[in-house]
Design a protein around this motif. Structure first.
Motif, PDB file in Angstrom:
ATOM      1  N   ASP A  24      13.052  63.632  30.601  1.00  0.00           N
ATOM      2  CA  ASP A  24      12.510  64.751  30.465  1.00  0.00           C
ATOM      3  C   ASP A  24      13.112  65.965  31.236  1.00  0.00           C
ATOM      4  N   LYS A  25      13.959  65.831  32.105  1.00  0.00           N
ATOM      5  CA  LYS A  25      14.333  66.844  33.079  1.00  0.00           C
ATOM      6  C   LYS A  25      15.324  67.878  32.478  1.00  0.00           C
ATOM      7  N   ARG A  26      15.321  69.169  32.830  1.00  0.00           N
ATOM      8  CA  ARG A  26      16.416  69.811  32.565  1.00  0.00           C
ATOM      9  C   ARG A  26      17.837  69.464  32.919  1.00  0.00           C
ATOM     10  N   PHE A  27      17.859  69.235  34.203  1.00  0.00           N
ATOM     11  CA  PHE A  27      19.306  68.989  34.797  1.00  0.00           C
ATOM     12  C   PHE A  27      19.186  67.302  35.373  1.00  0.00           C
ATOM     13  N   PRO A  28      19.465  66.400  34.346  1.00  0.00           N
ATOM     14  CA  PRO A  28      19.274  65.099  34.714  1.00  0.00           C
ATOM     15  C   PRO A  28      20.361  64.585  35.793  1.00  0.00           C
ATOM     16  N   GLY A  29      19.708  63.835  36.696  1.00  0.00           N
ATOM     17  CA  GLY A  29      20.534  63.339  37.854  1.00  0.00           C
ATOM     18  C   GLY A  29      19.679  62.835  38.734  1.00  0.00           C
ATOM     19  N   VAL A  30      20.202  62.203  39.866  1.00  0.00           N
ATOM     20  CA  VAL A  30      19.368  61.462  41.187  1.00  0.00           C
ATOM     21  C   VAL A  30      19.781  62.046  42.265  1.00  0.00           C
ATOM     22  N   SER A  31      18.863  62.239  43.125  1.00  0.00           N
ATOM     23  CA  SER A  31      19.392  62.764  44.303  1.00  0.00           C
ATOM     24  C   SER A  31      19.729  61.747  45.390  1.00  0.00           C
ATOM     25  N   ARG A  32      20.617  62.021  46.223  1.00  0.00           N
ATOM     26  CA  ARG A  32      21.117  60.867  46.898  1.00  0.00           C
ATOM     27  C   ARG A  32      21.375  61.695  48.397  1.00  0.00           C
ATOM     28  N   TYR A  33      21.016  60.988  49.491  1.00  0.00           N
ATOM     29  CA  TYR A  33      21.394  61.522  50.748  1.00  0.00           C
ATOM     30  C   TYR A  33      22.217  60.025  51.289  1.00  0.00           C
ATOM     31  N   THR A  34      22.823  60.452  52.273  1.00  0.00           N
ATOM     32  CA  THR A  34      23.585  59.536  52.984  1.00  0.00           C
ATOM     33  C   THR A  34      23.378  59.752  54.713  1.00  0.00           C
TER      34      THR A  34
END
Length: 66
Positions: A24-34
């Protein structure tokens, strides 16, 4: 000369709320940090509260399995 035992390892942190309700998100994606962590001091999985641009709020980011 000192021996390198790879005590510090590079890990990836992923937002745990993005992967649950991603449809249901407008910008599908997953936030990742290294980041890097010391395995001797922190043998368990790391959890940090970071900003997720897809959720537009601070959420818990958990260390991924390798």
């Amino acid at each position: 000369m000192a021996k390198s035992k790879d005590v510090r390892v590079t890990i990836t942190l992923e937002c745990i709320s993005c992967d649950r309700n991603n449809s249901d998100k407008r910008f599908p994606g997953v936030s990742r940090y290294t980041t890097r962590k010391n395995q001797r001091n922190t043998p368990t999985r790391l959890e940090l509260k970071k900003f997720c641009p897809y959720c537009s709020e601070h959420t818990i980011h958990r260390e991924l399995k390798k």
